[in-house]
Design a protein around this motif. Sequence first.
Motif, PDB file in Angstrom:
ATOM      1  N   ARG A  17      -9.301  -8.144  -5.944  1.00 18.15           N
ATOM      2  CA  ARG A  17      -8.277  -8.749  -5.085  1.00 18.15           C
ATOM      3  C   ARG A  17      -6.939  -8.774  -5.801  1.00 18.15           C
ATOM      4  O   ARG A  17      -6.879  -8.988  -7.002  1.00 18.15           O
ATOM      5  N   PHE A  18      -5.857  -8.559  -5.015  1.00 20.44           N
ATOM      6  CA  PHE A  18      -4.498  -8.811  -5.526  1.00 20.44           C
ATOM      7  C   PHE A  18      -3.918  -9.900  -4.652  1.00 20.44           C
ATOM      8  O   PHE A  18      -3.706  -9.680  -3.458  1.00 20.44           O
ATOM      9  N   GLY A  19      -3.696 -11.060  -5.258  1.00 19.39           N
ATOM     10  CA  GLY A  19      -3.263 -12.175  -4.435  1.00 19.39           C
ATOM     11  C   GLY A  19      -4.380 -12.491  -3.455  1.00 19.39           C
ATOM     12  O   GLY A  19      -5.539 -12.638  -3.842  1.00 19.39           O
ATOM     13  N   GLY A  20      -4.082 -12.537  -2.176  1.00 21.21           N
ATOM     14  CA  GLY A  20      -5.112 -12.874  -1.205  1.00 21.21           C
ATOM     15  C   GLY A  20      -5.867 -11.667  -0.686  1.00 21.21           C
ATOM     16  O   GLY A  20      -6.978 -11.783  -0.183  1.00 21.21           O
ATOM     17  N   THR A  21      -5.270 -10.459  -0.808  1.00 21.57           N
ATOM     18  CA  THR A  21      -5.871  -9.313  -0.151  1.00 21.57           C
ATOM     19  C   THR A  21      -6.798  -8.551  -1.095  1.00 21.57           C
ATOM     20  O   THR A  21      -6.492  -8.375  -2.271  1.00 21.57           O
ATOM     21  N   ALA A  22      -7.917  -8.110  -0.551  1.00 24.33           N
ATOM     22  CA  ALA A  22      -8.871  -7.355  -1.341  1.00 24.33           C
ATOM     23  C   ALA A  22      -8.503  -5.879  -1.245  1.00 24.33           C
ATOM     24  O   ALA A  22      -8.575  -5.282  -0.181  1.00 24.33           O
ATOM     25  N   ALA A  23      -8.070  -5.305  -2.366  1.00 21.03           N
ATOM     26  CA  ALA A  23      -7.741  -3.882  -2.377  1.00 21.03           C
ATOM     27  C   ALA A  23      -9.022  -3.076  -2.380  1.00 21.03           C
ATOM     28  O   ALA A  23      -9.099  -2.000  -1.803  1.00 21.03           O
ATOM     29  N   VAL A  24     -10.018  -3.591  -3.085  1.00 22.55           N
ATOM     30  CA  VAL A  24     -11.349  -2.984  -3.066  1.00 22.55           C
ATOM     31  C   VAL A  24     -12.296  -4.085  -2.630  1.00 22.55           C
ATOM     32  O   VAL A  24     -12.345  -5.144  -3.231  1.00 22.55           O
ATOM     33  N   ASP A  25     -13.030  -3.838  -1.534  1.00 21.13           N
ATOM     34  CA  ASP A  25     -13.719  -4.933  -0.861  1.00 21.13           C
ATOM     35  C   ASP A  25     -15.206  -4.630  -0.731  1.00 21.13           C
ATOM     36  O   ASP A  25     -15.711  -4.415   0.360  1.00 21.13           O
ATOM     37  N   GLY A  26     -15.884  -4.579  -1.875  1.00 27.04           N
ATOM     38  CA  GLY A  26     -17.323  -4.351  -1.828  1.00 27.04           C
ATOM     39  C   GLY A  26     -17.671  -2.881  -1.720  1.00 27.04           C
ATOM     40  O   GLY A  26     -18.133  -2.420  -0.686  1.00 27.04           O
ATOM     41  N   ILE A  27     -17.437  -2.141  -2.790  1.00 24.83           N
ATOM     42  CA  ILE A  27     -17.717  -0.706  -2.768  1.00 24.83           C
ATOM     43  C   ILE A  27     -19.026  -0.415  -3.497  1.00 24.83           C
ATOM     44  O   ILE A  27     -19.266  -0.925  -4.594  1.00 24.83           O
ATOM     45  N   ASP A  28     -19.878   0.367  -2.856  1.00 25.91           N
ATOM     46  CA  ASP A  28     -21.078   0.879  -3.507  1.00 25.91           C
ATOM     47  C   ASP A  28     -20.973   2.390  -3.503  1.00 25.91           C
ATOM     48  O   ASP A  28     -20.910   3.003  -2.434  1.00 25.91           O
ATOM     49  N   VAL A  29     -20.958   2.976  -4.695  1.00 27.38           N
ATOM     50  CA  VAL A  29     -20.835   4.426  -4.786  1.00 27.38           C
ATOM     51  C   VAL A  29     -21.740   4.884  -5.912  1.00 27.38           C
ATOM     52  O   VAL A  29     -21.843   4.221  -6.948  1.00 27.38           O
ATOM     53  N   SER A  30     -22.392   5.983  -5.698  1.00 27.59           N
ATOM     54  CA  SER A  30     -23.250   6.528  -6.741  1.00 27.59           C
ATOM     55  C   SER A  30     -22.916   8.006  -6.910  1.00 27.59           C
ATOM     56  O   SER A  30     -23.107   8.794  -5.996  1.00 27.59           O
ATOM     57  N   VAL A  31     -22.359   8.346  -8.067  1.00 27.50           N
ATOM     58  CA  VAL A  31     -21.981   9.724  -8.335  1.00 27.50           C
ATOM     59  C   VAL A  31     -23.034  10.334  -9.244  1.00 27.50           C
ATOM     60  O   VAL A  31     -23.347   9.777 -10.300  1.00 27.50           O
ATOM     61  N   ARG A  32     -23.561  11.480  -8.812  1.00 28.03           N
ATOM     62  CA  ARG A  32     -24.649  12.100  -9.591  1.00 28.03           C
ATOM     63  C   ARG A  32     -24.089  12.815 -10.815  1.00 28.03           C
ATOM     64  O   ARG A  32     -22.951  13.293 -10.782  1.00 28.03           O
ATOM     65  N   PRO A  33     -24.886  12.925 -11.860  1.00 23.96           N
ATOM     66  CA  PRO A  33     -24.421  13.640 -13.058  1.00 23.96           C
ATOM     67  C   PRO A  33     -23.989  15.055 -12.705  1.00 23.96           C
ATOM     68  O   PRO A  33     -24.688  15.752 -11.962  1.00 23.96           O
ATOM     69  N   GLY A  34     -22.845  15.442 -13.194  1.00 25.94           N
ATOM     70  CA  GLY A  34     -22.364  16.802 -12.988  1.00 25.94           C
ATOM     71  C   GLY A  34     -21.723  17.043 -11.639  1.00 25.94           C
ATOM     72  O   GLY A  34     -21.228  18.131 -11.374  1.00 25.94           O
ATOM     73  N   GLU A  35     -21.663  16.039 -10.820  1.00 24.49           N
ATOM     74  CA  GLU A  35     -21.155  16.211  -9.463  1.00 24.49           C
ATOM     75  C   GLU A  35     -19.622  16.155  -9.430  1.00 24.49           C
ATOM     76  O   GLU A  35     -18.984  15.500 -10.249  1.00 24.49           O
ATOM     77  N   PHE A  36     -19.049  16.877  -8.468  1.00 26.12           N
ATOM     78  CA  PHE A  36     -17.622  16.713  -8.181  1.00 26.12           C
ATOM     79  C   PHE A  36     -17.525  15.813  -6.957  1.00 26.12           C
ATOM     80  O   PHE A  36     -17.901  16.210  -5.854  1.00 26.12           O
ATOM     81  N   PHE A  37     -17.054  14.600  -7.187  1.00 29.35           N
ATOM     82  CA  PHE A  37     -17.076  13.575  -6.148  1.00 29.35           C
ATOM     83  C   PHE A  37     -15.642  13.186  -5.825  1.00 29.35           C
ATOM     84  O   PHE A  37     -14.821  12.980  -6.717  1.00 29.35           O
ATOM     85  N   THR A  38     -15.325  13.124  -4.529  1.00 32.85           N
ATOM     86  CA  THR A  38     -13.949  12.793  -4.150  1.00 32.85           C
ATOM     87  C   THR A  38     -13.909  11.515  -3.346  1.00 32.85           C
ATOM     88  O   THR A  38     -14.756  11.300  -2.465  1.00 32.85           O
ATOM     89  N   ASP A 207     -18.393  18.307  -4.106  1.00 32.11           N
ATOM     90  CA  ASP A 207     -19.777  18.357  -3.668  1.00 32.11           C
ATOM     91  C   ASP A 207     -19.976  17.307  -2.588  1.00 32.11           C
ATOM     92  O   ASP A 207     -20.591  17.565  -1.572  1.00 32.11           O
ATOM     93  N   ARG A 208     -19.453  16.113  -2.851  1.00 27.02           N
ATOM     94  CA  ARG A 208     -19.548  15.057  -1.851  1.00 27.02           C
ATOM     95  C   ARG A 208     -18.219  14.297  -1.778  1.00 27.02           C
ATOM     96  O   ARG A 208     -17.465  14.257  -2.738  1.00 27.02           O
ATOM     97  N   VAL A 209     -17.982  13.726  -0.612  1.00 22.31           N
ATOM     98  CA  VAL A 209     -16.736  13.012  -0.368  1.00 22.31           C
ATOM     99  C   VAL A 209     -17.065  11.615   0.140  1.00 22.31           C
ATOM    100  O   VAL A 209     -17.977  11.449   0.955  1.00 22.31           O
TER     101      VAL A 209
END
Lengths: 366, 295, 258
Positions: A17-38, A207-209
């Motif tokens: 959060r920055f101040g009151g707003t959540a810039a990142v609000d509960g992110i779940d991401v799993s990047v595999r080894p060697g992957e190009f992830f965007t 590979d994944r976006v």
Amino acid sequence: MVATAPAGLEASSLVKRFGGTAAVDGIDVSVRPGEFFTVLGPSGCGKTTFLRLVAGILTPDSGRIAIGGADVSQAPIWARRIGLVFQNYALFPHMTVAQNVAFGLAMRRVPRAERGPRVERALATVRLEGYGRRKPSELSGGQQQRVALARAIVVEPDLLLLDEPLSNLDARLREDMRSELADLQHRLGITTVLVTHDIHEAFSLSDRVAVMRAGRVEQVGAPTEIYDRPANRFVAGFLGPVNEWTGQVQRVQGGVAEIMLDGLRTCRVAALPGSAAGDAATVVLRPERLALAPALATPAPTMSAAGALAGRIDQVAHLGNLVNYRIALDGRMLLAQALPERSGALAVGTPVRLSWDDADLAAVAP
Amino acid sequence: MTGAAAGRAALGVRLGGGVWIFLGPALLLMLAVYLAPLIDTAVISLHPNTPAGIDRSHWTTANFLRLVDTYYWGVLVRTLRVSIIITLLSVLLAYPVAVWLAGLGPRGQTWAILVYMSPWFVNAVVKSFGWTLILGNNGLVNNGLRALGLIDTPLRLMLNETGIVIGLLPGHFLFVLLPLWAALKGLDGNLRWAAMTLGARPWQVFLRVTVPLTLPALLAGAIINFTMNMAAFAAPALLGGTRTRVLSFIAYQVNLEELNWPFGGALAVAMLVVTLGFVMLAQGITARGLAGPRR
Amino acid sequence: MKRTLTFFNLLMIVYVVAPIILVVWMSFTPSMRFEVPIASFSLRWYQELFSYDAFIDSAWLSLRLGLLSALIATALGFLAAYGLVRGRPPGSAVLLGLFTAPLIVPAVVYGIAMLQFTNLVGLYGAFPALLAAHVVIVLPFAVRTLLAALEGQGPELEWAAMSLGARRRHAVLLVTLPLCLRGMVSAFLFCFLISFSEVTVTLFMAGPAHQTLPVRIFNYVSDRIDPTMAAVSALIVLVSVALVLVLNRLGALGTVRK
């Protein structure tokens, strides 16, 4: 060049959060080894904040970040073994190219004798042999970009983080760098996370976006997957123009939903998980999947019986190799993209018959 | 998200209280050698002065009441008068200078500004000494006029308020000039043309467009100029002479010759309060800036 | 119109620089009295100058005070500016206000306060007290100059350095500081210039043992008037002008305007 096996990245329930707003609000991401992830999203969606959390520039309010299985959520930036490439490259202007590239080796206490050869190798990797003694200011934008890459990969990081790395280059150079970047990542096999707002960049490299909006991940998948089967209206619209119908689910059977489109006709599309008869539904179709033919011509045999609708060309835009049409149909507008006819594009006012294959339709969440 | 927010998080989180390692030294210095002395003086000003020294066991407002005594009141009025005259003259002179500057090329502007700044960065004592060579009874002006046979007795150009005004004006001129010049440069040049296409003559454009739009900057600069004039010490001391004393010189006499620190402290506190009041006023005007009421 | 403006400005420029030019010119007079030398020039007052021990002492004092206070203020100013820009702690505005307060608070007020305070703590007339006061007086110029330098740099370069394994102190020493070099030099010269020109506070608090060059002139003006003073003044002008020209080249004079 990477000696160790590539590491993956796990981010779970990440919040910042920055101040009151959540810039990142509960992110779940799993990047595999060697992957190009965007991570792809409009400006202000929190993708840069996400990258900075992973890099250690910011510390999450809650959640966990693991690189190669090790929790680094509270680890300082210098202890994370990452390579970071900035939008403006952030090359040290008072150092030569070689000194820039050697900086990380010195900081990581690589023996002095090893540094020279490794700097040479890294510069060779980005095709900048012999540029070591120049100052960054003497290089072109594309060359600076490559120095930034060399500086990031020379320390053999577990994870390469790219923050809009191509957006400061002009269009032609961007194309070149894109393929070079893809090639480099492929050769090194280094796990890479790219952050961008550029759909072409994301699609051609990844590979994944993951598509982000307002601090959340809307959908993760291979480029074709998210393009053809967008999870919701936002993803569908963000990745390109779509024709959109609202309708009602008539019945669901074996993962296929039968949907009545605006009272127009019924279609059969892959059902959204959990959807049931009576639900409202939104169905999208990409313009290039909408086939059109002059109404005067004999109906094409491939058209499905349920298919053809009669419309009228309302607007034409030539893109060179393609033509965009806007077609008036029952008081609304549809978009179609087609190869130009041999005799040129269809003129405004031409009556046309429209058709599509139901397999190209996608039901999306609102 | 902004870079500022990211910067805060980066250092704030990583270093926690570590930011005070950076701010600590300067902060300690300012607390020990700046705030502490100022507070000490404010406290002393509330104690009575006795032949045995400052009586720290008693509190009094007598030192402040003494400020309105006829003599000191007169000095205060003179200080105000001289300061206001200098500020008004500076404002009048600043427009033609700023307009001329804005019309020069970039290099010319840099050098001309440097020249107009030079009285500020050359030591006040040196400048005042220079003025005594010009304005004195045997100075350049009087000798020149005598040689031309225009006067018999020398004009009194210094050791009076005239001397203070002449000598002080150039040194503080830049505080009016620079904001005004910046405001003029910031003016959209098309405004002039727009006004002229509507039939305004150049002087009408100046009065009805340029002046109103640059007024906030000018006013803020004028107030700063005024406070500098009020606080000036060396130039009034050297050019005003024994009879034309201003507040700051009285403060010198009271503190260093009479050694009456409680009253000297009261003088300091009074000058501080007045100055800060005016500076806040100027900041209020600058903050409102050009977004203030327009015509 | 344009001509009138130019003519007015020429008069104005003559007015503002007249005393400075005159002092320098007058210092070359061969005569005992203040006469503008036209036909013959002489360096006798400069020679005279070096036989006055008092002036030599004052010059050394001014030089020492200027160099030391500039050195300390530049160091403190860099640290403070860095903390303010990169840290943005709560109350940043108040802190910046405190660091730059000596620009606003009249020198007479601070002079009185230091006179009384140094007596209170038994440091009246001591060199360290005078030095501390000069550091306080010049600190705003260091802080402002270095704030501008640091704000122009942005945090990305430090992030880049730290992502490559540099600790914060290494990032600051190897990246931030070298890139602030111009700002550091500007701050140092600016501080020296201000300290070198300071009269008021020094006059109030320094005591008879520590008369800087400007204070010495101030005290001499009443009783001893001879062209030696013009020679000293000319030297001060020379130093100031040289410093300002360098500062102008470094683009550091903009900090005066704010």
